[in-house]
Design a protein around this motif. Sequence first.
Motif, mmCIF file in Angstrom:
data_model
loop_
_atom_site.group_PDB
_atom_site.id
_atom_site.type_symbol
_atom_site.label_atom_id
_atom_site.label_comp_id
_atom_site.label_asym_id
_atom_site.label_seq_id
_atom_site.Cartn_x
_atom_site.Cartn_y
_atom_site.Cartn_z
ATOM 1 N N ASN A 95 36.662 41.498 44.191
ATOM 2 C CA ASN A 95 35.743 40.784 45.060
ATOM 3 C C ASN A 95 35.615 39.319 44.626
ATOM 4 O OD1 ASN A 95 32.769 39.853 45.682
ATOM 5 N ND2 ASN A 95 33.183 41.509 47.106
ATOM 6 N N GLU A 96 35.760 38.404 45.575
ATOM 7 C CA GLU A 96 35.714 36.979 45.251
ATOM 8 C C GLU A 96 34.360 36.570 44.665
ATOM 9 O OE1 GLU A 96 36.788 34.697 48.639
ATOM 10 O OE2 GLU A 96 38.852 35.432 48.715
ATOM 11 N N ASP A 97 33.273 37.148 45.192
ATOM 12 C CA ASP A 97 31.951 36.814 44.677
ATOM 13 C C ASP A 97 31.802 37.278 43.230
ATOM 14 O OD1 ASP A 97 31.251 35.691 47.094
ATOM 15 O OD2 ASP A 97 30.297 37.503 47.859
ATOM 16 N N ASP A 98 32.363 38.438 42.905
ATOM 17 C CA ASP A 98 32.310 38.927 41.526
ATOM 18 C C ASP A 98 33.047 37.965 40.599
ATOM 19 O OD1 ASP A 98 30.967 41.091 42.526
ATOM 20 O OD2 ASP A 98 32.671 42.466 42.419
ATOM 21 N N VAL A 99 34.220 37.515 41.028
ATOM 22 C CA VAL A 99 35.020 36.591 40.215
ATOM 23 C C VAL A 99 34.243 35.291 39.975
ATOM 24 C CG1 VAL A 99 37.141 35.248 40.095
ATOM 25 C CG2 VAL A 99 37.187 37.572 41.016
ATOM 26 N N GLN A 118 46.063 35.210 39.697
ATOM 27 C CA GLN A 118 45.895 36.373 40.564
ATOM 28 C C GLN A 118 47.105 37.288 40.399
ATOM 29 O OE1 GLN A 118 43.352 37.189 43.148
ATOM 30 N NE2 GLN A 118 44.475 39.124 42.934
ATOM 31 N N VAL A 119 46.868 38.517 39.972
ATOM 32 C CA VAL A 119 47.944 39.502 39.876
ATOM 33 C C VAL A 119 48.293 39.969 41.285
ATOM 34 C CG1 VAL A 119 48.576 41.797 39.014
ATOM 35 C CG2 VAL A 119 47.237 40.240 37.581
ATOM 36 N N THR A 120 49.577 40.046 41.596
ATOM 37 C CA THR A 120 50.006 40.441 42.934
ATOM 38 C C THR A 120 50.185 41.959 43.021
ATOM 39 O OG1 THR A 120 52.376 40.303 42.500
ATOM 40 C CG2 THR A 120 51.250 38.253 43.105
ATOM 41 N N ALA A 210 38.385 43.448 37.776
ATOM 42 C CA ALA A 210 38.959 44.531 38.574
ATOM 43 C C ALA A 210 38.139 44.734 39.841
ATOM 44 C CB ALA A 210 39.002 45.820 37.749
ATOM 45 N N PRO A 211 38.665 45.467 40.822
ATOM 46 C CA PRO A 211 37.929 45.689 42.073
ATOM 47 C C PRO A 211 36.711 46.577 41.887
ATOM 48 C CG PRO A 211 40.277 46.186 42.324
ATOM 49 C CD PRO A 211 40.007 46.042 40.870
ATOM 50 N N ARG A 212 35.814 46.512 42.852
ATOM 51 C CA ARG A 212 34.716 47.469 42.934
ATOM 52 C C ARG A 212 35.265 48.823 43.388
ATOM 53 N NH1 ARG A 212 30.066 44.112 46.311
ATOM 54 N NH2 ARG A 212 29.968 42.260 44.942
ATOM 55 N N SER A 213 34.455 49.867 43.239
ATOM 56 C CA SER A 213 34.842 51.178 43.746
ATOM 57 C C SER A 213 34.907 51.137 45.265
ATOM 58 C CB SER A 213 33.830 52.249 43.325
ATOM 59 O OG SER A 213 33.857 52.425 41.929
ATOM 60 N N GLU A 214 35.869 51.860 45.844
ATOM 61 C CA GLU A 214 35.962 51.951 47.293
ATOM 62 C C GLU A 214 34.852 52.852 47.809
ATOM 63 O OE1 GLU A 214 39.743 53.106 48.647
ATOM 64 O OE2 GLU A 214 40.830 51.537 47.579
ATOM 65 N N ALA A 215 34.115 52.383 48.825
ATOM 66 C CA ALA A 215 33.006 53.157 49.380
ATOM 67 C C ALA A 215 33.537 54.262 50.286
ATOM 68 C CB ALA A 215 32.068 52.243 50.171
ATOM 69 N N THR A 216 33.078 55.483 50.052
ATOM 70 C CA THR A 216 33.439 56.615 50.904
ATOM 71 C C THR A 216 32.197 57.412 51.237
ATOM 72 O OG1 THR A 216 33.888 57.991 48.958
ATOM 73 C CG2 THR A 216 35.747 56.822 49.938
ATOM 74 N N GLY A 217 32.208 58.048 52.384
ATOM 75 C CA GLY A 217 31.080 58.870 52.797
ATOM 76 C C GLY A 217 31.034 60.169 52.021
ATOM 77 N N PRO A 218 29.918 60.901 52.119
ATOM 78 C CA PRO A 218 29.763 62.137 51.358
ATOM 79 C C PRO A 218 30.787 63.208 51.711
ATOM 80 C CG PRO A 218 28.022 61.904 53.010
ATOM 81 C CD PRO A 218 28.761 60.608 52.968
ATOM 82 N N GLY A 248 45.481 36.735 22.066
ATOM 83 C CA GLY A 248 44.251 35.951 21.939
ATOM 84 C C GLY A 248 43.247 36.580 20.988
ATOM 85 N N GLU A 249 42.021 36.057 21.036
ATOM 86 C CA GLU A 249 40.954 36.556 20.159
ATOM 87 C C GLU A 249 40.242 37.771 20.729
ATOM 88 O OE1 GLU A 249 39.280 32.738 17.685
ATOM 89 O OE2 GLU A 249 38.390 33.129 19.659
ATOM 90 N N GLY A 250 40.255 37.920 22.067
ATOM 91 C CA GLY A 250 39.530 39.038 22.650
ATOM 92 C C GLY A 250 39.807 39.171 24.131
ATOM 93 N N THR A 251 39.521 40.359 24.655
ATOM 94 C CA THR A 251 39.734 40.655 26.075
ATOM 95 C C THR A 251 38.643 41.597 26.564
ATOM 96 O OG1 THR A 251 42.144 40.426 25.896
ATOM 97 C CG2 THR A 251 41.306 41.680 27.775
ATOM 98 N N VAL A 252 38.160 41.355 27.774
ATOM 99 C CA VAL A 252 37.211 42.260 28.424
ATOM 100 C C VAL A 252 37.716 42.540 29.830
ATOM 101 C CG1 VAL A 252 34.910 42.447 29.447
ATOM 102 C CG2 VAL A 252 35.156 41.629 27.107
ATOM 103 N N VAL A 253 37.660 43.817 30.225
ATOM 104 C CA VAL A 253 37.956 44.209 31.602
ATOM 105 C C VAL A 253 36.638 44.543 32.276
ATOM 106 C CG1 VAL A 253 39.083 45.876 33.112
ATOM 107 C CG2 VAL A 253 40.242 45.092 31.039
ATOM 108 N N ALA A 254 36.323 43.833 33.360
ATOM 109 C CA ALA A 254 35.080 44.047 34.102
ATOM 110 C C ALA A 254 35.416 44.671 35.446
ATOM 111 C CB ALA A 254 34.347 42.718 34.311
ATOM 112 N N GLY A 255 34.805 45.817 35.738
ATOM 113 C CA GLY A 255 35.080 46.491 36.998
ATOM 114 C C GLY A 255 34.031 47.533 37.303
#
Length: 346
Positions: A95-99, A118-120, A210-218, A248-255
């Motif tokens: 999500n662009e807003d998250d980035v 941007q990874v393709t 990373a992307p947000r979770s895909e929204a699905t119905g129940p 590098g010195e460190g890495t974090v994956v946010a998703g």
Amino acid sequence: MIDFRYHLVSLIAVFLALALGILLGAGPLNQPLGDQLTGQVEELREDRDRLRTELEVSEVERENRDQFLDEVAPATLGSRLEGRSVAVVVLPAANEDDVADVRLRLEQAGATVTGQVQVTEAWTDPATATFRSSFAGQILGYLDPAPADGADAGVILGTALGQALTRGDVDGTPTTDAETLLELLVSADDPLVEVTEEPEQAANATVVVAPRSEATGPDESPEPADVETREQRLAEEVALARGIAATGEGTVVAGSAATELDLVSALRADSDAAQAVTTTDSVSELTGRLSVPMALAVDISGEVGHYGVGAEATAPVPPAVYLPPPAVPAPEQDEAADETADEDAA
């Protein structure tokens, strides 16, 4: 044998029962049934109104909470990453807003965002697996240090991207090999990376969004073929994160960590990745994005952690870590100058 009189009696009984029901419904039972139905309708209306009010109150409380956190963020995050430079790697469908907000929080923590790539889709596409395997062998000679023998192609390529963003000269500019690595990744037959913001300075650390979770119905569930493809792509994303984390010195994956098909969930479930890559979940929430620079400070200090409210999180919030200034490499002296200085000393 059943005769005509039996059928006649049966029909008469049915009509008598129907007539009796109509008489009772229109007479003695009319009022009680009507009152009962009216009462149930009123209760449903009251429940609907109550739930609507509770939802509105909850939304207001959430907005007030986020406003409070947003206003105290600079004071809370300030100086945690003072003097550090960070590169941002964005995965497909993030999500662009998250980035944008992750970048803001990194800067509020004192870091400088040096560049963004941007990874393709080609990086994880099962159809390009053969190309990636061949390309990883070609690019291996530019890596220093190189991954262990027998490393997966995805780990090699992830290491290449990490080194392209973090290898720098004494003055902080990217080394020639780093520039070459990035150029190779960008200009491959199937480009694996697109440069969103050219890195003019080598980064100390990297954040992967990373992307947000895909929204699905129940009652919804993805098709088996879609799940298989996602699992194949997910394996490549895990390898990518492991490769970047080795640089590098460190890495974090946010998703997100809401489902097993989210990258953060997959990293936490992989025994090797869980010990090498720090993660934060709930990237769609302000609380999750605020955790990114805090988690990066922890990772740079030498501790790997998994933060948030998703499955396998080790703590909801990263601990408070304030890093010392990064070490500045001593300038390299020219050999001719060294010889002259030795002669002068003699």
